[in-house]
Write an enzyme that holds these catalytic residues in place. Structure first.
Site, mmCIF file in Angstrom:
data_model
loop_
_atom_site.group_PDB
_atom_site.id
_atom_site.type_symbol
_atom_site.label_atom_id
_atom_site.label_comp_id
_atom_site.label_asym_id
_atom_site.label_seq_id
_atom_site.Cartn_x
_atom_site.Cartn_y
_atom_site.Cartn_z
ATOM 1 N N SER A 126 0.880 -1.512 0.140
ATOM 2 C CA SER A 126 -0.132 -0.352 -0.311
ATOM 3 C C SER A 126 0.793 1.132 0.213
ATOM 4 O O SER A 126 1.820 1.039 0.903
ATOM 5 C CB SER A 126 -1.161 -0.479 0.796
ATOM 6 O OG SER A 126 -1.517 1.316 1.964
ATOM 7 N N TYR A 151 -1.951 -1.350 10.811
ATOM 8 C CA TYR A 151 -2.613 -1.762 9.460
ATOM 9 C C TYR A 151 -1.514 -1.782 8.907
ATOM 10 O O TYR A 151 -1.298 -2.381 8.034
ATOM 11 C CB TYR A 151 -3.623 -1.307 9.158
ATOM 12 C CG TYR A 151 -3.644 -1.523 7.261
ATOM 13 C CD1 TYR A 151 -3.855 -2.360 6.950
ATOM 14 C CD2 TYR A 151 -3.943 -0.469 6.793
ATOM 15 C CE1 TYR A 151 -4.531 -3.053 5.122
ATOM 16 C CE2 TYR A 151 -3.264 0.161 5.358
ATOM 17 C CZ TYR A 151 -3.835 -1.628 5.054
ATOM 18 O OH TYR A 151 -3.932 -1.942 3.679
ATOM 19 N N LYS A 155 1.845 -3.447 6.845
ATOM 20 C CA LYS A 155 2.501 -3.623 5.344
ATOM 21 C C LYS A 155 3.273 -4.054 5.193
ATOM 22 O O LYS A 155 4.109 -4.296 4.518
ATOM 23 C CB LYS A 155 0.896 -2.320 4.781
ATOM 24 C CG LYS A 155 0.192 -2.590 4.702
ATOM 25 C CD LYS A 155 -0.042 -4.197 3.759
ATOM 26 C CE LYS A 155 -1.566 -4.390 3.372
ATOM 27 N NZ LYS A 155 -1.730 -6.070 2.403
HETATM 28 P P1 NAD Z 1 -10.828 -6.779 0.965
HETATM 29 O O1 NAD Z 1 -11.314 -7.338 2.799
HETATM 30 O O2 NAD Z 1 -12.525 -6.774 0.216
HETATM 31 O O3 NAD Z 1 -10.915 -8.352 0.386
HETATM 32 C C1 NAD Z 1 -10.218 -8.988 1.364
HETATM 33 C C2 NAD Z 1 -10.693 -10.731 1.854
HETATM 34 O O4 NAD Z 1 -9.318 -11.519 2.869
HETATM 35 C C3 NAD Z 1 -11.664 -10.939 2.040
HETATM 36 O O5 NAD Z 1 -12.399 -11.603 1.267
HETATM 37 C C4 NAD Z 1 -11.317 -11.188 3.698
HETATM 38 O O6 NAD Z 1 -12.592 -11.958 3.588
HETATM 39 C C5 NAD Z 1 -10.000 -12.047 3.569
HETATM 40 N N1 NAD Z 1 -9.719 -12.336 4.138
HETATM 41 C C6 NAD Z 1 -8.558 -11.845 5.253
HETATM 42 N N2 NAD Z 1 -8.283 -11.987 6.608
HETATM 43 C C7 NAD Z 1 -8.394 -13.656 6.086
HETATM 44 C C8 NAD Z 1 -7.508 -14.604 6.410
HETATM 45 N N3 NAD Z 1 -7.128 -14.700 7.777
HETATM 46 N N4 NAD Z 1 -7.599 -15.559 5.776
HETATM 47 C C9 NAD Z 1 -8.419 -15.942 4.116
HETATM 48 N N5 NAD Z 1 -9.178 -14.822 4.038
HETATM 49 C C10 NAD Z 1 -9.127 -13.574 4.472
HETATM 50 O O7 NAD Z 1 -10.287 -6.131 0.667
HETATM 51 P P2 NAD Z 1 -9.306 -5.412 -0.605
HETATM 52 O O8 NAD Z 1 -9.545 -4.024 -0.487
HETATM 53 O O9 NAD Z 1 -9.235 -6.309 -1.276
HETATM 54 O O10 NAD Z 1 -8.063 -5.555 -0.294
HETATM 55 C C11 NAD Z 1 -7.278 -6.318 -0.467
HETATM 56 C C12 NAD Z 1 -5.893 -6.095 -0.453
HETATM 57 O O11 NAD Z 1 -4.882 -5.175 -0.514
HETATM 58 C C13 NAD Z 1 -5.488 -5.951 1.639
HETATM 59 O O12 NAD Z 1 -4.071 -7.199 1.583
HETATM 60 C C14 NAD Z 1 -5.335 -4.959 1.527
HETATM 61 O O13 NAD Z 1 -4.866 -4.937 2.723
HETATM 62 C C15 NAD Z 1 -3.970 -4.832 0.388
HETATM 63 N N6 NAD Z 1 -4.965 -3.276 -0.374
HETATM 64 C C16 NAD Z 1 -5.838 -2.247 -0.387
HETATM 65 C C17 NAD Z 1 -6.339 -0.953 -1.106
HETATM 66 C C18 NAD Z 1 -7.786 -0.672 -1.062
HETATM 67 O O14 NAD Z 1 -7.830 0.534 -1.164
HETATM 68 N N7 NAD Z 1 -8.728 -1.149 -1.413
HETATM 69 C C19 NAD Z 1 -5.207 -0.312 -0.511
HETATM 70 C C20 NAD Z 1 -4.123 -0.816 -0.250
HETATM 71 C C21 NAD Z 1 -3.545 -1.814 -0.050
HETATM 72 C C1 WQD Z 2 -9.655 8.866 1.049
HETATM 73 C C2 WQD Z 2 -10.185 11.141 1.141
HETATM 74 C C3 WQD Z 2 -10.181 11.003 2.990
HETATM 75 C C4 WQD Z 2 -14.367 9.233 3.732
HETATM 76 C C5 WQD Z 2 -6.928 4.147 3.020
HETATM 77 C C6 WQD Z 2 -6.036 3.659 3.878
HETATM 78 C C7 WQD Z 2 -4.515 3.392 3.299
HETATM 79 C C8 WQD Z 2 -5.488 2.600 1.893
HETATM 80 C C9 WQD Z 2 -6.930 3.590 1.584
HETATM 81 C C10 WQD Z 2 -5.062 0.280 1.964
HETATM 82 C C11 WQD Z 2 -9.075 11.388 2.448
HETATM 83 C C12 WQD Z 2 -11.683 11.591 2.413
HETATM 84 C C13 WQD Z 2 -13.318 9.395 3.364
HETATM 85 C C14 WQD Z 2 -14.987 10.062 4.141
HETATM 86 C C15 WQD Z 2 -13.795 12.343 3.799
HETATM 87 N N1 WQD Z 2 -5.601 1.098 2.287
HETATM 88 N N2 WQD Z 2 -13.142 10.784 3.337
HETATM 89 N N3 WQD Z 2 -14.909 11.777 3.325
HETATM 90 O O1 WQD Z 2 -7.917 7.976 3.697
HETATM 91 O O2 WQD Z 2 -6.048 7.655 0.820
HETATM 92 O O3 WQD Z 2 -6.113 5.784 2.584
HETATM 93 O O4 WQD Z 2 -7.335 4.093 2.165
HETATM 94 O O5 WQD Z 2 -4.087 0.212 2.747
HETATM 95 O O6 WQD Z 2 -3.903 2.722 4.129
HETATM 96 O O7 WQD Z 2 -5.542 4.736 4.900
HETATM 97 O O8 WQD Z 2 -8.814 6.551 1.728
HETATM 98 O O9 WQD Z 2 -10.682 6.038 0.709
HETATM 99 O O10 WQD Z 2 -10.561 6.381 3.260
HETATM 100 O O11 WQD Z 2 -9.687 8.826 2.028
HETATM 101 O O12 WQD Z 2 -12.757 13.066 3.175
HETATM 102 O O13 WQD Z 2 -16.370 9.636 4.807
HETATM 103 O O14 WQD Z 2 -11.143 11.113 1.696
HETATM 104 O O15 WQD Z 2 -9.916 12.192 4.473
HETATM 105 O O16 WQD Z 2 -9.238 12.312 1.987
HETATM 106 P P1 WQD Z 2 -7.146 6.902 1.852
HETATM 107 P P2 WQD Z 2 -9.675 6.738 1.664
#
Ligand code: NAD
Ligand code: WQD
Length: 340
Positions: A126, A151, A155
């Site tokens: 991330s 969290y 990562k």
């Molecule tokens: P998500 O919660 O939709 O997907 C994660 C999946 O993993 C879920 O289906 C959950 O049930 C499963 N899971 C969690 N722990 C588990 C375990 N111990 N065993 C088996 N299954 C398990 O989230 P996402 O948004 O699809 O994120 C996927 C990955 O990407 C995560 O590692 C998250 O940290 C990373 N990530 C997400 C974002 C984002 O903005 N969505 C940004 C950066 C990184």
């Molecule tokens: C985006 C912008 C908020 C909700 C998070 C995690 C980061 C990564 C991505 C996994 C920010 C603003 C949000 C609301 C708002 N995940 N906001 N009102 O903060 O970039 O990152 O998700 O690794 O680790 O921290 O994403 O979608 O939460 O927010 O104004 O109700 O929207 O303040 O500026 P963010 P986000």
């Protein structure tokens, strides 16, 4: 056919990646414990691709269950490791749950690759590992900063666990993809993001407000150093992110890696403010968003966006969907979920 295990494959990014993998000719096995997803996404994957991937309902942090899975499957070539808990705020209240779930799962996956002769790992990292960078946009060599949440730390440490393991184990290759802000859903609206309860992330909050589930969007902070005072992020389409995983895997399979461990930023490469997101959503959907600007959210950074030159050059990856398309697919998914 190459067999790939996708952990967290029922989740938001995982399900979109499974679709791209199947469409690229991979055999996919999913493991998910449905802690943050529903088996419905497997139906969605099948409806889109015509293939129902094999599913194990199991916990990746359970080493015995993972040994059973790997030994039953026999020939898993690589793992795309999404399974993790991802709520930043919750991780501050429940750090042990986050460290246990996310780190043990990552350790187990590396151990299984080693024990069962698997070769490739793609890790969901991330942009959170950069914190608030001193220079923008961020490149892969921008220093990582101390994590601002448990969290975020999972990562950072997850990346280190993987890098240390491949350094000690010459036959294993890994790529960490540092995602910026993935948004939107599959254009079919058959899979998408499924936040449980009140969404933390901006776009699901917007679509739920548009659908009438939330009364008002609160925009956190109107006094940032940005053109309209709201915070800047790098939003891009989840299907583009899914494609990046397939390209990362192919790069390793084709022997094109520079070393055993590589890192790529994955984002659109441009910064967008929260208000721009709201305005663009209103324009493309024709739905007005009730919003108010309130105080900053604790722990938020002011601005971050990616330099994606490396992913373009080495993976041959760049975004294909526009912000408008991304927001429209997010809305179409919400409408399908809510039968609007
Ligand atoms: P998500 O919660 O939709 O997907 C994660 C999946 O993993 C879920 O289906 C959950 O049930 C499963 N899971 C969690 N722990 C588990 C375990 N111990 N065993 C088996 N299954 C398990 O989230 P996402 O948004 O699809 O994120 C996927 C990955 O990407 C995560 O590692 C998250 O940290 C990373 N990530 C997400 C974002 C984002 O903005 N969505 C940004 C950066 C990184
Ligand atoms: C985006 C912008 C908020 C909700 C998070 C995690 C980061 C990564 C991505 C996994 C920010 C603003 C949000 C609301 C708002 N995940 N906001 N009102 O903060 O970039 O990152 O998700 O690794 O680790 O921290 O994403 O979608 O939460 O927010 O104004 O109700 O929207 O303040 O500026 P963010 P986000």
């Amino acid at each position: 056919m190459h067999k790939i295990l996708v952990t967290g494959g029922a989740g938001y990014i995982g399900s979109h990646t499974v679709v791209e993998l199947i469409n690229s000719g991979f055999e996919v096995v999913i493991v998910d414990n449905f802690s943050n997803s529903s088996p419905n996404s497997i139906d969605g994957i099948e409806a889109i691709t015509g293939v129902r991937p094999k599913l194990y309902e199991a916990d990746c942090s359970d080493a015995t269950a993972m040994e059973r899975l790997f030994s039953a499957e026999g020939n898993i070539l690589g793992v795309i490791h999404f399974a993790a808990l991802k709520a930043v705020g919750e991780s501050v209240d429940k750090p042990l749950d986050y460290y246990r779930n996310n780190l043990l799962s990552t350790i187990n996956m590396m151990q299984m690759l080693k024990e069962f002769g698997g070769k490739y790992m793609v890790f969901s990292s991330s942009c959170t590992v950069y914190g608030q960078p001193d220079v923008l946009p961020v490149t892969e060599s921008t220093p990582r900063k101390p994590a601002m949440s448990p969290y975020g730390n999972t990562k950072r440490v997850g990346e280190d666990i993987i890098q240390d393991t491949v350094n000690s184990e010459k036959g294993i290759y890994a790529i960490s993809l540092r995602y910026f802000n993935p948004i939107g859903a599959h254009p079919s609206a058959l899979i998408g993001e499924l936040p449980l309860g009140k969404p933390d992330n901006l776009v699901p909050f917007i679509t739920q407000t548009a659908a009438g589930i939330r009364e008002k969007l609160q925009i956190f902070g109107g006094d940032y150093d940005s053109p309209d005072g709201t915070a800047i992020r790098d939003y891009f389409h989840v299907v583009d992110l899914a494609r990046a995983h397939v390209l990362a895997l192919k790069r390793m399979i084709d022997g094109k890696c520079k070393g055993n461990y590589e890192v790529f930023n994955v984002g659109a490469g441009r910064g967008i403010t929260v208000l721009e997101i709201v305005k663009t959503f209103e324009r493309v959907t024709g739905v007005k968003i009730n919003y108010e600007i309130v105080g900053r959210r604790a722990g938020d950074i002011e601005k971050v966006w990616a330099d994606t030159t490396l992913a373009e050059k080495e993976l041959g990856w760049s975004t294909e969907s526009t912000l408008e398309e991304s927001l429209l697919t997010a809305w179409n998914w919400e409408r399908r979920l809510r039968k609007i």
